[in-house]
Design a protein around this motif. Structure first.
Motif, mmCIF file in Angstrom:
data_model
loop_
_atom_site.group_PDB
_atom_site.id
_atom_site.type_symbol
_atom_site.label_atom_id
_atom_site.label_comp_id
_atom_site.label_asym_id
_atom_site.label_seq_id
_atom_site.Cartn_x
_atom_site.Cartn_y
_atom_site.Cartn_z
ATOM 1 N N VAL A 213 10.321 -24.027 44.235
ATOM 2 C CA VAL A 213 12.154 -24.865 43.631
ATOM 3 C C VAL A 213 13.175 -23.807 42.852
ATOM 4 N N GLU A 214 12.111 -23.267 41.874
ATOM 5 C CA GLU A 214 13.463 -22.217 41.724
ATOM 6 C C GLU A 214 14.232 -21.545 42.758
ATOM 7 N N LEU A 215 14.021 -21.532 44.078
ATOM 8 C CA LEU A 215 14.692 -20.786 44.915
ATOM 9 C C LEU A 215 15.988 -21.635 45.326
ATOM 10 N N MET A 216 15.510 -23.089 45.072
ATOM 11 C CA MET A 216 16.832 -24.397 45.598
ATOM 12 C C MET A 216 17.004 -24.872 43.846
ATOM 13 N N LEU A 217 16.942 -24.221 42.858
ATOM 14 C CA LEU A 217 18.244 -23.761 42.191
ATOM 15 C C LEU A 217 18.646 -23.149 42.402
ATOM 16 N N ASN A 218 18.625 -22.297 42.661
ATOM 17 C CA ASN A 218 19.097 -20.316 42.765
ATOM 18 C C ASN A 218 20.582 -21.188 43.310
ATOM 19 N N ALA A 219 19.557 -21.469 44.994
ATOM 20 C CA ALA A 219 20.469 -21.632 46.035
ATOM 21 C C ALA A 219 21.633 -22.729 45.783
ATOM 22 N N VAL A 220 21.264 -23.856 44.606
ATOM 23 C CA VAL A 220 22.333 -24.640 44.389
ATOM 24 C C VAL A 220 23.607 -24.154 43.122
ATOM 25 N N ASN A 221 22.863 -22.996 41.978
ATOM 26 C CA ASN A 221 24.031 -22.044 41.478
ATOM 27 C C ASN A 221 24.785 -21.865 42.149
ATOM 28 N N LEU A 222 24.746 -20.577 43.139
ATOM 29 C CA LEU A 222 24.942 -20.300 44.148
ATOM 30 C C LEU A 222 26.406 -21.196 44.643
ATOM 31 N N ILE A 223 26.147 -22.315 45.003
ATOM 32 C CA ILE A 223 26.832 -23.431 45.020
ATOM 33 C C ILE A 223 27.654 -23.388 44.423
ATOM 34 N N LEU A 224 28.287 -24.170 43.143
ATOM 35 C CA LEU A 224 28.227 -24.097 42.626
ATOM 36 C C LEU A 224 29.776 -23.379 41.971
ATOM 37 N N VAL A 225 28.984 -22.179 42.206
ATOM 38 C CA VAL A 225 29.632 -20.980 41.635
ATOM 39 C C VAL A 225 30.999 -20.742 43.087
ATOM 40 N N ALA A 226 30.095 -20.989 44.240
ATOM 41 C CA ALA A 226 31.454 -21.024 45.101
ATOM 42 C C ALA A 226 32.447 -21.358 45.531
ATOM 43 N N ALA A 227 32.031 -22.747 45.546
ATOM 44 C CA ALA A 227 32.841 -23.765 45.080
ATOM 45 C C ALA A 227 33.840 -23.767 44.185
ATOM 46 N N ASP A 228 33.760 -23.662 42.858
ATOM 47 C CA ASP A 228 34.240 -23.248 42.424
ATOM 48 C C ASP A 228 35.514 -22.279 42.009
ATOM 49 N N SER A 229 35.549 -20.847 43.233
ATOM 50 C CA SER A 229 36.519 -20.611 43.299
ATOM 51 C C SER A 229 36.923 -20.763 44.457
#
Length: 123
Positions: free
Chosen positions: A34-50
């Motif tokens: 579940v932590e891996l999935m949450l880290n994937a969401v974090n990566l998508i949030l930051v990448a999508a923002d930039s």
């Protein structure tokens, strides 16, 4: 860096996390998935923002955002996800440790979900 790379890495992380949740029997490993999935969401949030902010360079800010738009909204949302992950780890580990104290095992296949399914384990 190409804009697709973070999305592919995040998809791989999320897929690995889903596989871990569906296939693992140990509760600690499920929490790690579940932590891996949450880290994937974090990566998508930051990448999508930039990537979205960089693609809107020529567009006036009045047409797509408020005048006081946050420059790092993806990172701010990622911080909220990190706080959520920390709370999930705290509560999840407390539940797993209490179950381990009662049953001496954390195998998820043997967890009794209903009171009438509960078998007395000799101590």
């Amino acid at each position: 860096m190409h804009a697709v790379i973070p999305y592919v890495v995040a998809a791989l992380l999320f897929g690995l996390g889903v596989y871990g949740v569906l296939r693992r029997r140990n509760a600690i490993l499920v929490l790690m998935a579940v932590e891996l999935m949450l880290n994937a969401v974090n990566l998508i949030l930051v990448a999508a923002d930039s990537t979205i902010k960089s693609s809107l360079v020529g567009v006036p800010s009045e047409s797509w955002a408020h005048a006081t738009a946050e420059p790092r909204a993806g990172a701010i949302f990622a911080l909220f996800v990190i706080v959520l992950a920390a709370a999930e780890v705290g509560v999840g580990l407390a539940i797993v440790l209490q179950y381990y104290r009662l049953r001496r095992a954390v195998v998820l296949d043997e967890v009794a979900l209903h009171e009438h399914d509960h078998e007395q384990v000799p101590r």
